[in-house]
Design an enzyme around this catalytic site. Structure first.
Site, PDB file in Angstrom:
ATOM      1  N   ASN A  12      34.675  -1.581  -6.218  1.00 44.18           N
ATOM      2  CA  ASN A  12      33.560  -2.521  -6.126  1.00 44.18           C
ATOM      3  C   ASN A  12      34.142  -3.931  -6.106  1.00 44.18           C
ATOM      4  O   ASN A  12      34.558  -4.445  -7.139  1.00 44.18           O
ATOM      5  CB  ASN A  12      32.642  -2.310  -7.348  1.00 44.18           C
ATOM      6  CG  ASN A  12      31.527  -3.333  -7.418  1.00 44.18           C
ATOM      7  OD1 ASN A  12      31.289  -4.079  -6.459  1.00 44.18           O
ATOM      8  ND2 ASN A  12      30.836  -3.379  -8.549  1.00 44.18           N
ATOM      9  N   LYS A  14      32.729  -6.725  -5.619  1.00 48.32           N
ATOM     10  CA  LYS A  14      31.811  -7.769  -6.101  1.00 48.32           C
ATOM     11  C   LYS A  14      31.840  -8.959  -5.117  1.00 48.32           C
ATOM     12  O   LYS A  14      31.916  -8.745  -3.905  1.00 48.32           O
ATOM     13  CB  LYS A  14      32.159  -8.156  -7.531  1.00 48.32           C
ATOM     14  CG  LYS A  14      32.238  -6.904  -8.433  1.00 48.32           C
ATOM     15  CD  LYS A  14      32.305  -7.188  -9.885  1.00 48.32           C
ATOM     16  CE  LYS A  14      32.372  -5.865 -10.642  1.00 48.32           C
ATOM     17  NZ  LYS A  14      32.344  -6.023 -12.082  1.00 48.32           N
ATOM     18  N   HIS A 100      23.763  -1.728 -10.478  1.00 47.17           N
ATOM     19  CA  HIS A 100      24.944  -2.196 -11.227  1.00 47.17           C
ATOM     20  C   HIS A 100      24.465  -3.089 -12.370  1.00 47.17           C
ATOM     21  O   HIS A 100      23.480  -3.818 -12.230  1.00 47.17           O
ATOM     22  CB  HIS A 100      25.879  -2.969 -10.283  1.00 47.17           C
ATOM     23  CG  HIS A 100      27.189  -3.287 -10.943  1.00 47.17           C
ATOM     24  ND1 HIS A 100      27.328  -4.355 -11.799  1.00 47.17           N
ATOM     25  CD2 HIS A 100      28.378  -2.651 -10.913  1.00 47.17           C
ATOM     26  CE1 HIS A 100      28.578  -4.365 -12.256  1.00 47.17           C
ATOM     27  NE2 HIS A 100      29.233  -3.336 -11.735  1.00 47.17           N
ATOM     28  N   GLU A 102      25.427  -5.830 -13.408  1.00 50.40           N
ATOM     29  CA  GLU A 102      25.298  -7.253 -13.043  1.00 50.40           C
ATOM     30  C   GLU A 102      23.985  -7.502 -12.303  1.00 50.40           C
ATOM     31  O   GLU A 102      23.361  -8.550 -12.454  1.00 50.40           O
ATOM     32  CB  GLU A 102      26.527  -7.689 -12.215  1.00 50.40           C
ATOM     33  CG  GLU A 102      27.756  -7.817 -13.111  1.00 50.40           C
ATOM     34  CD  GLU A 102      29.085  -7.535 -12.449  1.00 50.40           C
ATOM     35  OE1 GLU A 102      29.172  -7.539 -11.207  1.00 50.40           O
ATOM     36  OE2 GLU A 102      30.063  -7.295 -13.200  1.00 50.40           O
ATOM     37  N   GLU A 171      28.813   3.140 -16.704  1.00 54.25           N
ATOM     38  CA  GLU A 171      29.588   1.920 -16.907  1.00 54.25           C
ATOM     39  C   GLU A 171      29.096   1.211 -18.169  1.00 54.25           C
ATOM     40  O   GLU A 171      28.090   0.479 -18.115  1.00 54.25           O
ATOM     41  CB  GLU A 171      29.423   0.979 -15.712  1.00 54.25           C
ATOM     42  CG  GLU A 171      29.893   1.567 -14.400  1.00 54.25           C
ATOM     43  CD  GLU A 171      30.272   0.476 -13.400  1.00 54.25           C
ATOM     44  OE1 GLU A 171      31.423   0.472 -12.970  1.00 54.25           O
ATOM     45  OE2 GLU A 171      29.428  -0.371 -13.086  1.00 54.25           O
ATOM     46  N   GLY A 177      34.873  -5.692 -16.809  1.00 56.92           N
ATOM     47  CA  GLY A 177      35.558  -6.972 -16.622  1.00 56.92           C
ATOM     48  C   GLY A 177      36.091  -7.572 -17.908  1.00 56.92           C
ATOM     49  O   GLY A 177      36.461  -8.744 -17.937  1.00 56.92           O
ATOM     50  N   SER A 216      36.815  -1.594 -16.679  1.00 52.83           N
ATOM     51  CA  SER A 216      38.227  -1.893 -16.971  1.00 52.83           C
ATOM     52  C   SER A 216      39.175  -0.717 -16.725  1.00 52.83           C
ATOM     53  O   SER A 216      40.177  -0.575 -17.410  1.00 52.83           O
ATOM     54  CB  SER A 216      38.381  -2.429 -18.404  1.00 52.83           C
ATOM     55  OG  SER A 216      37.673  -3.648 -18.539  1.00 52.83           O
TER      56      SER A 216
HETATM   57  P1  PGA Z   1      35.804  -3.703 -13.845  1.00 56.75           P
HETATM   58  O1  PGA Z   1      34.377  -3.550 -13.140  1.00 56.75           O
HETATM   59  O2  PGA Z   1      36.685  -2.580 -13.330  1.00 56.75           O
HETATM   60  O3  PGA Z   1      36.309  -5.057 -13.404  1.00 56.75           O
HETATM   61  O4  PGA Z   1      35.593  -3.618 -15.312  1.00 56.75           O
HETATM   62  C1  PGA Z   1      33.781  -2.280 -12.958  1.00 56.75           C
HETATM   63  C2  PGA Z   1      32.440  -2.453 -12.281  1.00 56.75           C
HETATM   64  O5  PGA Z   1      31.752  -3.437 -12.556  1.00 56.75           O
HETATM   65  O6  PGA Z   1      32.032  -1.612 -11.454  1.00 56.75           O
END
Ligand code: PGA
Length: 263
Positions: A12, A14, A100, A102, A171, A177, A216
């Site tokens: 992903n 983003k 997601h 976010e 998640e 992140g 992560s």
């Molecule tokens: P990350 O993000 O690997 O940077 O923690 C995962 C995601 O948001 O799908």
């Protein structure tokens, strides 16, 4: 191994790599993925790079799949700034990430909206990856399983109508992140719970649905997570932005898949 649950490693991106840099990243990932045919690999560029990335991959004769990161549930109309499922298909996407954290947290997406989007995605022939997961406060209050249950129940009917096509990504929001990864055991506990809910809805759904872990994940922690019984792959943000780092996760998934075939 159940072929419906082939390991899946999804990147992903983003709001990154939205131009020519996205094509370079995708073709770099395609080179690694080509060496590991027991793993389904996909990349999710921003809208601006979807068509160019799809084109670059088809020129390369790569079977790397392309996903969008979001979509609108309507087919067309006066929705300034939005993109429909059929437009994503035309741009070369075969998958779409929905709900997601976010999107839920920063853009106010509700369980109901995610379900509407999922219906539209299936209707247009796009396979959804639906994201669910708890906030830190919710985990600390012991509400993790209740939160993922609520989020999954909102989309169970849509998933049930298309068994094996949709993918669920667990998640935990506190792990996205932040560098704070869930322990393999904690992640497995939630994944097993999710599979239980899918199985209650229908035996096919429980048996054939892939459940990815996200938050992560990177080359150095992927093995413990991907080795768990109900973790069928990863949804990777930060570590998907460099082909070599992302490639390490693909290699781990491939190694585990080979071992499982031998067992
Ligand atoms: P990350 O993000 O690997 O940077 O923690 C995962 C995601 O948001 O799908």
């Amino acid at each position: 191994m159940n072929p419906a649950r082939r390991p899946m490693i999804a990147g992903n991106w983003k709001m990154n790599a939205g131009g020519a840099d996205g094509c370079d990243l995708a073709t770099g990932v395609a080179r690694v993925a080509a060496e590991h045919d027991s793993v389904d690999v996909l990349v999710a560029p921003p809208y601006t790079a979807l068509a160019a990335v799809s084109h670059a991959l088809s020129e390369d004769k790569s079977d790397l799949a392309v996903a969008a990161q979001n979509m609108h549930f309507e087919e067309a109309g006066a929705y300034t700034g939005e993109v429909s499922a059929s437009m994503l298909k035309v741009a070369g996407a075969s998958w779409v990430i929905l709900g997601h954290s976010e999107r839920r947290q920063l853009f106010g997406e509700t369980d109901e909206l995610v379900a509407q989007k999922m219906t539209a995605a299936f209707g247009a022939g796009l396979a959804p990856i639906v994201c669910i997961g708890e906030l830190l406060e919710e985990r600390e209050a012991g509400q993790t399983l209740a939160v993922v249950t609520r989020q999954l129940k909102a989309v169970l009917d849509e998933l049930g109508g298309n068994p094996g096509l949709g993918v669920v990504a667990y998640e935990p929001v506190w792990a996205i992140g932040t560098g704070k990864v869930a322990s393999p055991e904690d992640a497995q506990e939630v994944h097993a719970h999710i599979r239980g809910l899918l199985s209650e809805a229908s035996a096919d759904l429980g048996r054939d649905t892939r459940i990815l872990y996200g938050g992560s994940m990177k080359g150095t922690n992927a093995e413990g997570l991907l080795g768990q019984a109900d973790i069928d792959g990863g949804l990777i943000g930060g570590a998907s932005l460099k082909a070599d780092g992302f490639g390490k996760i693909i290699e781990v998934a491939s190694k585990l898949a080979q071992q499982e075939k031998k067992d």
